[in-house]
Design a protein around this motif. Structure first.
Motif, PDB file in Angstrom:
ATOM      1  N   ARG A 120       0.842  -1.197   0.000  1.00  0.00           N
ATOM      2  CA  ARG A 120       0.000   0.000   0.000  1.00  0.00           C
ATOM      3  C   ARG A 120       0.871   1.238   0.000  1.00  0.00           C
ATOM      4  NH1 ARG A 120      -2.687  -0.316   6.087  1.00  0.00           N
ATOM      5  NH2 ARG A 120      -0.790   0.190   7.279  1.00  0.00           N
ATOM      6  N   GLN A 121       0.281   2.298  -0.523  1.00  0.00           N
ATOM      7  CA  GLN A 121       0.967   3.595  -0.541  1.00  0.00           C
ATOM      8  C   GLN A 121      -0.020   4.666  -0.144  1.00  0.00           C
ATOM      9  OE1 GLN A 121       3.001   4.556  -4.212  1.00  0.00           O
ATOM     10  NE2 GLN A 121       4.325   6.008  -3.151  1.00  0.00           N
ATOM     11  N   ALA A 122       0.241   5.251   1.010  1.00  0.00           N
ATOM     12  CA  ALA A 122      -0.580   6.353   1.502  1.00  0.00           C
ATOM     13  C   ALA A 122      -0.063   7.663   0.908  1.00  0.00           C
ATOM     14  CB  ALA A 122      -0.528   6.393   3.016  1.00  0.00           C
ATOM     15  N   PRO A 123      -0.916   8.690   0.863  1.00  0.00           N
ATOM     16  CA  PRO A 123      -0.488   9.969   0.306  1.00  0.00           C
ATOM     17  C   PRO A 123       0.764  10.495   0.999  1.00  0.00           C
ATOM     18  CG  PRO A 123      -2.851   9.953   0.614  1.00  0.00           C
ATOM     19  CD  PRO A 123      -2.329   8.694   1.249  1.00  0.00           C
ATOM     20  N   GLY A 124       1.766  10.841   0.225  1.00  0.00           N
ATOM     21  CA  GLY A 124       2.988  11.405   0.765  1.00  0.00           C
ATOM     22  C   GLY A 124       3.924  10.418   1.423  1.00  0.00           C
ATOM     23  N   LYS A 125       3.609   9.133   1.314  1.00  0.00           N
ATOM     24  CA  LYS A 125       4.442   8.122   1.959  1.00  0.00           C
ATOM     25  C   LYS A 125       4.958   7.124   0.931  1.00  0.00           C
ATOM     26  CE  LYS A 125       2.328   8.318   6.535  1.00  0.00           C
ATOM     27  NZ  LYS A 125       1.743   7.525   7.653  1.00  0.00           N
ATOM     28  N   ARG A 146       5.694   3.396  -0.620  1.00  0.00           N
ATOM     29  CA  ARG A 146       4.953   2.142  -0.717  1.00  0.00           C
ATOM     30  C   ARG A 146       5.527   1.158   0.302  1.00  0.00           C
ATOM     31  NH1 ARG A 146       3.563  -0.051  -6.676  1.00  0.00           N
ATOM     32  NH2 ARG A 146       3.053   2.174  -6.764  1.00  0.00           N
ATOM     33  N   GLU A 147       4.636   0.437   0.978  1.00  0.00           N
ATOM     34  CA  GLU A 147       5.082  -0.481   2.016  1.00  0.00           C
ATOM     35  C   GLU A 147       4.383  -1.831   1.881  1.00  0.00           C
ATOM     36  OE1 GLU A 147       4.024   0.965   5.904  1.00  0.00           O
ATOM     37  OE2 GLU A 147       1.877   0.964   5.474  1.00  0.00           O
ATOM     38  N   LEU A 148       5.070  -2.863   2.326  1.00  0.00           N
ATOM     39  CA  LEU A 148       4.508  -4.205   2.316  1.00  0.00           C
ATOM     40  C   LEU A 148       3.413  -4.307   3.375  1.00  0.00           C
ATOM     41  CD1 LEU A 148       4.602  -7.231   1.429  1.00  0.00           C
ATOM     42  CD2 LEU A 148       6.252  -7.555   3.290  1.00  0.00           C
ATOM     43  N   VAL A 149       2.280  -4.869   2.972  1.00  0.00           N
ATOM     44  CA  VAL A 149       1.192  -5.127   3.913  1.00  0.00           C
ATOM     45  C   VAL A 149       1.212  -6.598   4.335  1.00  0.00           C
ATOM     46  CG1 VAL A 149      -1.305  -5.162   4.216  1.00  0.00           C
ATOM     47  CG2 VAL A 149      -0.222  -3.296   2.922  1.00  0.00           C
ATOM     48  N   ALA A 150       1.242  -7.478   3.343  1.00  0.00           N
ATOM     49  CA  ALA A 150       1.221  -8.914   3.627  1.00  0.00           C
ATOM     50  C   ALA A 150       1.692  -9.667   2.396  1.00  0.00           C
ATOM     51  CB  ALA A 150      -0.180  -9.377   4.009  1.00  0.00           C
ATOM     52  N   GLU A 208      -5.717   5.422   9.300  1.00  0.00           N
ATOM     53  CA  GLU A 208      -4.309   5.200   8.954  1.00  0.00           C
ATOM     54  C   GLU A 208      -4.141   4.119   7.882  1.00  0.00           C
ATOM     55  OE1 GLU A 208      -4.685   7.561  12.202  1.00  0.00           O
ATOM     56  OE2 GLU A 208      -5.399   5.478  12.184  1.00  0.00           O
ATOM     57  N   ASP A 209      -5.196   3.368   7.608  1.00  0.00           N
ATOM     58  CA  ASP A 209      -5.155   2.345   6.549  1.00  0.00           C
ATOM     59  C   ASP A 209      -5.503   2.924   5.182  1.00  0.00           C
ATOM     60  OD1 ASP A 209      -6.625   0.223   8.989  1.00  0.00           O
ATOM     61  OD2 ASP A 209      -4.536   0.124   8.299  1.00  0.00           O
ATOM     62  N   THR A 210      -5.878   4.179   5.140  1.00  0.00           N
ATOM     63  CA  THR A 210      -6.200   4.815   3.866  1.00  0.00           C
ATOM     64  C   THR A 210      -4.973   4.828   2.959  1.00  0.00           C
ATOM     65  OG1 THR A 210      -7.949   6.198   4.790  1.00  0.00           O
ATOM     66  CG2 THR A 210      -6.879   6.984   2.781  1.00  0.00           C
ATOM     67  N   ALA A 211      -5.132   4.266   1.772  1.00  0.00           N
ATOM     68  CA  ALA A 211      -4.004   4.152   0.846  1.00  0.00           C
ATOM     69  C   ALA A 211      -4.501   3.537  -0.459  1.00  0.00           C
ATOM     70  CB  ALA A 211      -2.907   3.268   1.441  1.00  0.00           C
ATOM     71  N   VAL A 212      -3.638   3.584  -1.453  1.00  0.00           N
ATOM     72  CA  VAL A 212      -3.852   2.773  -2.642  1.00  0.00           C
ATOM     73  C   VAL A 212      -3.171   1.431  -2.385  1.00  0.00           C
ATOM     74  CG1 VAL A 212      -3.474   2.529  -5.114  1.00  0.00           C
ATOM     75  CG2 VAL A 212      -3.940   4.792  -4.139  1.00  0.00           C
ATOM     76  N   TYR A 213      -3.905   0.370  -2.580  1.00  0.00           N
ATOM     77  CA  TYR A 213      -3.401  -0.981  -2.327  1.00  0.00           C
ATOM     78  C   TYR A 213      -3.071  -1.652  -3.663  1.00  0.00           C
ATOM     79  CZ  TYR A 213      -4.615  -0.682   2.584  1.00  0.00           C
ATOM     80  OH  TYR A 213      -4.661  -0.310   3.916  1.00  0.00           O
ATOM     81  N   TYR A 214      -1.888  -2.243  -3.700  1.00  0.00           N
ATOM     82  CA  TYR A 214      -1.388  -2.875  -4.918  1.00  0.00           C
ATOM     83  C   TYR A 214      -1.088  -4.350  -4.646  1.00  0.00           C
ATOM     84  CZ  TYR A 214      -0.330   1.952  -6.336  1.00  0.00           C
ATOM     85  OH  TYR A 214      -0.396   3.282  -6.651  1.00  0.00           O
ATOM     86  N   CYS A 215      -1.396  -5.199  -5.601  1.00  0.00           N
ATOM     87  CA  CYS A 215      -0.902  -6.566  -5.527  1.00  0.00           C
ATOM     88  C   CYS A 215       0.363  -6.668  -6.364  1.00  0.00           C
ATOM     89  CB  CYS A 215      -1.933  -7.587  -5.957  1.00  0.00           C
ATOM     90  SG  CYS A 215      -2.631  -7.345  -7.587  1.00  0.00           S
ATOM     91  N   GLY A 229      -3.609  -1.070  -8.711  1.00  0.00           N
ATOM     92  CA  GLY A 229      -3.942  -0.410  -7.455  1.00  0.00           C
ATOM     93  C   GLY A 229      -5.432  -0.201  -7.295  1.00  0.00           C
ATOM     94  N   THR A 230      -5.867  -0.281  -6.051  1.00  0.00           N
ATOM     95  CA  THR A 230      -7.256  -0.007  -5.718  1.00  0.00           C
ATOM     96  C   THR A 230      -7.269   0.856  -4.462  1.00  0.00           C
ATOM     97  OG1 THR A 230      -9.440  -1.021  -5.319  1.00  0.00           O
ATOM     98  CG2 THR A 230      -7.530  -2.174  -4.401  1.00  0.00           C
TER      99      THR A 230
END
Length: 113
Positions: free
Chosen positions: A37-42, A44-48, A87-94, A106-107
């Motif tokens: 996921r990638q939150a605005p201004g942050k 991209r980070e691994l979620v799972a 805090e979970d608001t983000a674009v989520y990517y597989c 992304g979604t």
């Protein structure tokens, strides 16, 4: 290889969403899959992530709230997200790696009251 993510949307704090990622063009059952996921201004980070054998790994921030799973017959990887917070608001990517790294489009997940 194509990865098509879906399931994002607007949800209230404390709510749930289920993301799905449909894979094509690869031997899905032997590929490891991941959600980032990638939150605005942050960054991209691994979620799972989940291996081909079903071993899972989670970021500390989502442990106990999110569950990654895979359906090899349907070539899908899911991310069940519970107890969502802003805090979970983000674009989520597989993501997968098949010769090289591939990302879905992304979604967007928005957690807000």
């Amino acid at each position: 290889v194509q990865l098509q993510a879906s399931g994002g949307g607007l949800v209230q704090p404390g709510g749930s969403l289920r993301l799905s990622c449909k894979a094509s063009g690869m031997f899905f059952s032997i590929a490891a899959m991941a959600w980032y996921r990638q939150a605005p201004g942050k960054q991209r980070e691994l979620v799972a992530n989940i291996t081909s054998s079903g071993t899972t790994n989670y970021a500390d921030s989502v442990k106990g709230r999110f569950t990654i799973s895979r359906d090899n017959a349907r070539r899908l990887v899911h991310l069940q997200m519970n107890s969502l917070s802003p805090e979970d608001t983000a674009v989520y990517y597989c993501k997968t790696h098949w010769g090289r790294t591939y990302w879905g489009q992304g979604t967007l997940v928005t957690v807000s009251s």
